[in-house]
Enzyme design. Sequence first.
Site, short mmCIF file in Angstrom:
data_model
loop_
_atom_site.label_atom_id
_atom_site.label_comp_id
_atom_site.label_asym_id
_atom_site.label_seq_id
_atom_site.Cartn_x
_atom_site.Cartn_y
_atom_site.Cartn_z
N GLY A 49 113.23 -20.65 25.69
CA GLY A 49 114.15 -21.35 24.80
C GLY A 49 113.60 -21.44 23.39
N SER A 50 113.83 -22.61 22.78
CA SER A 50 113.52 -22.75 21.35
C SER A 50 112.06 -22.56 21.02
CB SER A 50 113.97 -24.13 20.87
OG SER A 50 115.36 -24.24 21.04
N THR A 51 111.18 -22.83 22.00
CA THR A 51 109.76 -22.66 21.70
C THR A 51 109.47 -21.21 21.31
OG1 THR A 51 109.32 -22.33 24.06
CG2 THR A 51 108.95 -24.53 23.18
N LYS A 103 111.06 -19.49 19.24
CA LYS A 103 111.42 -19.23 17.84
C LYS A 103 110.19 -19.00 16.98
CE LYS A 103 115.82 -21.60 18.22
NZ LYS A 103 116.48 -22.92 18.23
#
Lengths: 406, 575
Positions: free
Chosen positions: B279-281, B283
């Site tokens: 997920g966002s990690t 990015k």
Amino acid sequence: MEEITNPVIQEKGQFDTILFVSVLCLILVGVFMVYSATSVVAPSRTEAAAASLTDLRYLKKHLASIILGFVLMSVMYKMNSESLKKMALPLLILSILLLLAVKIPGIGATVNGARRWIRVLGITFQPSELVKLSLVLYMAKYLSGGSFVPDSVKAFAKPVGLMLVLQAMLLLQPDFGSAAIVGVITFALLFLAGVRIKYILSLGVVLIPVVVKLIMEPYRLKRVLVFLNPWADEKRSGFQLIQSFVALGNGGLDGVGIGKSTQKLFFLPEAKTDFIFAIVGEETGLIGAAFVVLLFFIVFLRGIFIVNRLKGGFYMYTAAGITLLISIQAVINMAVVSGLLPTKGLPLPFISYGGSSMVLNAAAIGILLNLSEGEVIVRHESPVITKEEADYKVNRRKGRIFTYAK
Amino acid sequence: MNRRFIFIYGLIFVGFFVLLARLFDIMVLKHDKFVKKSENQRMAEVDVQVRRGIILDRLGRRLAVNLENNSVYLDKTNYNESDKRLQEVSDIIGVSFNELLTQVRGKKNFVWLKRKIPIEETDKLQEMRLSGIGLMAEPKRHYSLGYMAAHVLGFVNIDNKGLEGVEAVYDKELVDLGGKYFVERDARGNMFYNTNENERTGNTLTLTLDQGLQYIVEKELDDAMEKWRASAATAIMMDPYTGEILALSNRPTFDPNFPGKYGPASRRNRAITDFYEPGSTFKIVTAAGVLEENLVKPDDRIDCLGGAIEVGGKRIKDAHPHGVLTFMEVIQKSSNVGTIKLAQRLGKQRLHGYIKKFGFGERTGIDLPGEIPGRLRNPERWSGVSIGAIPIGQEVAATPLQVLTAYSIVANGGYKVSPSVVKEITDTDGKAHPISKKYDGTEQVISKKTIDILKNAFTMVTQEGGTATFARVEGNLVAGKTGTAQIFDRAQGRYSHTDFISSFVGFVPVDKPVFSMIVVVWKPRGAIYGGIVAAPVFKNIATKALTYLNVPKEEKLKNTTLVVENASTGKKPHN
């Protein structure tokens, strides 16, 4: 009859230091070996197991019987040699009584299925050891006594009868080893006293039923003869002997080291008593074993010297009997351990654990030392042979005259 | 001398002579034969029970030791006991009489009747002096802290062979010398040890773990599991400069003293054996890439299109719509649209390159068994949606450890590190051998300039307006990133609406981090966002850990930092 006058010289004997030191060495070897055979030196992870094997009680008892042995040895050494003669019969009666006492419940003690011991007030005693010594003394007295005529059947039959009675009682225990020794000693002394060889040989007839029994029941023969080929029944009847071989063979020339025997770890039955010589061989090798043999041989040789000096009579027969008793027991024991003779159940004198044997063998050596020092009459200083002596020799060869002055 | 005397003496003399000859025959000529026989009957071949080396934490505190236990064996060749005594044995060792009887009648000569029972209980057996039933001391592995660090330590089987964790990976080093050795025994089967082979102890392992930090992590994970009624959780704490794992814990867990009582799910080291969509990690990769390639400046403005973007015919939305954000804000507020637009500047190939640079798609090489490489496709096989999905951490899968390792690169100033759990092996002579690693923190993969910008951006995440204000620690600046990933439901063929994986990964203090840490919570109930579920766990652990490590508080932060205590009523941060 010609009379040749000879000066009568009395010779005082010497304390036999060599004999004493040899016996001392044997006892010392025994102390080490009994200690070794009853303890475990090998480092063990399970200390409890090592502790359960190390039992100092045996060493303590052994040392106690050595002390008692030395006391008795010095008593015998100091004793007036005449009273030895007086002691002979009472001692024999005592030992027969003790042999009977073994059968009394509450007094007799059974070990490994054999009733050989009497136990009174916590002290255990094996009468068969006393029987051996008292038999020697009694036989010496009998053979040197006036009633003994070498040529007479009656004079021959009496001690043989005594022997058979003793043997019967010993076999009832059962104690084959002692019964055999009693037989050997009786015949050896009779033989030395000059009984006719044919008497001795004729007694072989007595053995016929025994031989027949052995042939009729082969398993008995097999058990006796297992020593000839113990490998045939390695796990059962041959086990002890093979374990004995393993101990000796493992020892090699110089041994595995004092205390490092592995056969004592329950592989070899009777490791501290009858088969202790195997442990001697394992721990000290052929060198140590031969040393022990040598010590016994020295004892044997010193015995011969003492016998020779005594010339004849009660003292000579006593000395000869004791010398034979110790030498023959030692040789038989070591021969059994090395598989030359069938397993008997005889201790190795001075070395095996066992109080009665230790004490009485020590007492026997005390008597021998006493006799080594005693005065003897040196009859003939002159190389000239007396008439009687010449007659004796001639007639003896013919087997006619037997009454040469005693 | 009378001839009869000579005859008797001669006989005895011959006896002595024959005796000596016989002794020479047995003791010298047949010596070898009997030595062999003696060895055969008294030596028993036994497997080496080399004591395993002990396992220490980085400060020398004992994590795994050996206890002295006894094992009961049957030596059938020497067995000779009555049934009554066997029944007694059965009562003592707690093995049924019938079972014992089967062994006694069986064909095998040496059988274990019961392994590893405490010495006190076998005293009675010792007293019985049984023939053919004996005791052998066997060391039993004992993990003094119970379930703590279970997944790192692993466990051993009954024969003391390492099956999991460092016990398995360093099995050879821990036992050092193995094989067979010989023990002496007596005729009753008691064993004697004439060699000290059995006393040999393997090498000592010094782990990188810190027992104190491990305890803090375990405790907080327990609390989080209870609070969020999660199905599983993982937390890893790492020294970002060396890659040394300071603490590693998974839930559910197990007690390595009794591994058999737990299922495989409990024994699995999720930190390295389970992958999830980060997920966002994830990015971090796009952000680092565009900065390195000079495709963006920190204050460049990026239009987030009101919260949705179409990529490859598929709409990807933000959790909360955003208008125009700076680059820094895109990271801070975790805008999917912004990140995708940045990734599009980077392109497939370069994006893939940076993914690899951060270590995704390949094993980190940690010295624990069962690590998986995650999942990363080559750009050639990317679909049209991929350029939108991958930058926001979908269509890729990573292990928690991979994510943490990636963030450690930022934490340590751009250097690649290989994670490890064993610091050094101390041999029996006391000489320490450090473990060599592939990346020892000297190879710079991201430039200092980029790292400084990323550190600022990740610090903003925990500040007002960021997604992880709950991760803030009093007195020190925390940098990090939240992640909330949906779980793909294979049964329904789409992402689940109820099951999420919430994570927070970060480091503290920002300027000179003492540790980087990831917290992953599987399927939390009641809240789903990483900022709500995982960030407070991070905060709790970090607060205690910084105190434990005596990290000084930075004065300037003291008055300005506001710690939001009430997580559930706080403003809902964005994903």
